[in-house]
Design a protein around this motif. Sequence first.
Motif, PDB file in Angstrom:
ATOM      1  N   GLY A  73      -1.802  -1.921 -19.824  1.00  0.00           N
ATOM      2  CA  GLY A  73      -0.434  -2.399 -19.819  1.00  0.00           C
ATOM      3  C   GLY A  73      -0.413  -3.901 -20.070  1.00  0.00           C
ATOM      4  O   GLY A  73      -1.336  -4.613 -19.685  1.00  0.00           O
ATOM      5  N   VAL A  74       0.627  -4.373 -20.721  1.00  0.00           N
ATOM      6  CA  VAL A  74       0.818  -5.806 -20.947  1.00  0.00           C
ATOM      7  C   VAL A  74       2.241  -6.159 -20.540  1.00  0.00           C
ATOM      8  O   VAL A  74       3.198  -5.585 -21.071  1.00  0.00           O
TER       9      VAL A  74
ATOM     10  N   LEU B 124      -9.127  -3.838 -27.937  1.00  0.00           N
ATOM     11  CA  LEU B 124      -9.911  -3.261 -26.841  1.00  0.00           C
ATOM     12  C   LEU B 124     -10.034  -1.748 -26.962  1.00  0.00           C
ATOM     13  O   LEU B 124     -10.700  -1.100 -26.158  1.00  0.00           O
ATOM     14  N   GLU B 125      -9.374  -1.189 -27.965  1.00  0.00           N
ATOM     15  CA  GLU B 125      -9.506   0.225 -28.329  1.00  0.00           C
ATOM     16  C   GLU B 125      -8.992   1.168 -27.241  1.00  0.00           C
ATOM     17  O   GLU B 125      -9.572   2.207 -26.959  1.00  0.00           O
ATOM     18  N   LYS B 126      -7.896   0.761 -26.613  1.00  0.00           N
ATOM     19  CA  LYS B 126      -7.190   1.620 -25.665  1.00  0.00           C
ATOM     20  C   LYS B 126      -5.702   1.607 -26.020  1.00  0.00           C
ATOM     21  O   LYS B 126      -5.196   0.615 -26.561  1.00  0.00           O
ATOM     22  N   PRO B 127      -4.970   2.679 -25.735  1.00  0.00           N
ATOM     23  CA  PRO B 127      -3.519   2.655 -25.939  1.00  0.00           C
ATOM     24  C   PRO B 127      -2.870   1.545 -25.115  1.00  0.00           C
ATOM     25  O   PRO B 127      -3.295   1.250 -23.995  1.00  0.00           O
ATOM     26  N   LEU B 128      -1.836   0.923 -25.684  1.00  0.00           N
ATOM     27  CA  LEU B 128      -1.130  -0.172 -25.020  1.00  0.00           C
ATOM     28  C   LEU B 128       0.231   0.295 -24.527  1.00  0.00           C
ATOM     29  O   LEU B 128       0.949   1.016 -25.226  1.00  0.00           O
ATOM     30  N   HIS B 129       0.590  -0.155 -23.329  1.00  0.00           N
ATOM     31  CA  HIS B 129       1.896   0.124 -22.744  1.00  0.00           C
ATOM     32  C   HIS B 129       2.529  -1.220 -22.413  1.00  0.00           C
ATOM     33  O   HIS B 129       2.075  -1.923 -21.497  1.00  0.00           O
ATOM     34  N   LEU B 130       3.572  -1.591 -23.159  1.00  0.00           N
ATOM     35  CA  LEU B 130       4.176  -2.917 -23.025  1.00  0.00           C
ATOM     36  C   LEU B 130       5.408  -2.867 -22.141  1.00  0.00           C
ATOM     37  O   LEU B 130       6.266  -1.992 -22.304  1.00  0.00           O
ATOM     38  N   SER B 131       5.476  -3.804 -21.198  1.00  0.00           N
ATOM     39  CA  SER B 131       6.686  -4.024 -20.403  1.00  0.00           C
ATOM     40  C   SER B 131       7.286  -5.343 -20.863  1.00  0.00           C
ATOM     41  O   SER B 131       6.673  -6.398 -20.718  1.00  0.00           O
ATOM     42  N   VAL B 132       8.472  -5.298 -21.470  1.00  0.00           N
ATOM     43  CA  VAL B 132       9.055  -6.487 -22.098  1.00  0.00           C
ATOM     44  C   VAL B 132      10.374  -6.841 -21.430  1.00  0.00           C
ATOM     45  O   VAL B 132      11.063  -5.988 -20.860  1.00  0.00           O
TER      46      VAL B 132
END
Length: 360
Positions: A208-209, A238-246
Amino acid sequence: AGSPILIPGAGTVVLPGVPQVGCSISPSQFSEALQRSAQLSCDFVSMPMRWIDMEPSEGKYQFASTDRWIEWAIRTAKLPVVAGPLIDFRAHAVPDWLYIWENDYETLRDLVFEHLQAVVTRYRRTIQRWTVASGLHVNTNFKISFEQIMDLTRMSVLLVRKLHPTAKVVLEIDQPWGEYHAYNRRSIPPHLYAEAVMQSQLAIDGIGVRLQMGDARPGAGTRDLMSISAMIDRYAALEKPLHLSVGAPSAPVAARPYRPRVGAEAEDAYEPGYWRQPWSEGAQADWMTQVMAIAASRPAVASLCWHEMADAPPNVEACEMPGGGLVSASGAPKAALGRLAQIRQCFKDGRSPLAWLARQ
């Protein structure tokens, strides 16, 4: 089927379909208007589950507010529910009684273990994805060592994985540009922390970002779109799915002194900055459109979550940032609420939301 694919040499995973669009909803606010807003604009809902809300007094849990939102999402709206971060040591998320143990790591670790066990055991039948921890690497409010940060991360992930084997497990990066490390040498640079987690081979399903702009606190100053784009690419490597909280505000936030931790002296005022023009409801909606379009163009981005559905009432301190919600404190929908629904529809139709924005 549905699993991320790693193409040799691509440097990023490729995910099936388009990113899911959701919103985080504070459990303290519950109304038919918010329910309707979430149902019309979201593919999923996110429950923050801040420790201070779940266990305000030691050993005394308060689940009722979270229960009613989850029950509504599952039974009425038929929306998937994701939850977390479960462990977040930012000042507004930590109960006061926990500070008693900040200098006793063994007891703190045991309390984290018990808290995770209580929350995950209660909700494991309803939650599809857990954000286990957020911002441990910032290490501002609780002073723990590098080894203790990694130990807490490892223990939290393994425990949630054991209690809920079928759920997705995510670790969240806060302040992803890492300015905090310039003045806090006990912290860990964000990308270094993410790499350390990867090298330790923890069984996480994504990263997550937390991407928040325009607030008067460290790491939330406004940046341009190119900087945001480059940052997403760096974490995608980093070769992982990203989950963004914006998130961004709907009105200018005044510069104000910031207290890095409870009891500390206030630092110099932080300047939030603005994007192209002073923040307004229109600027918030346009920023949302641009950032979500950039993120959705990346094959590694799995979900996009707006950080807050509704602004806090005037007599309540805002959880994330002043004016950062999609609905005002009076209950009036902002321009960004309708825009989120339009962005979601554009993704489903295979269209860019930027093309829609250009026509306005």
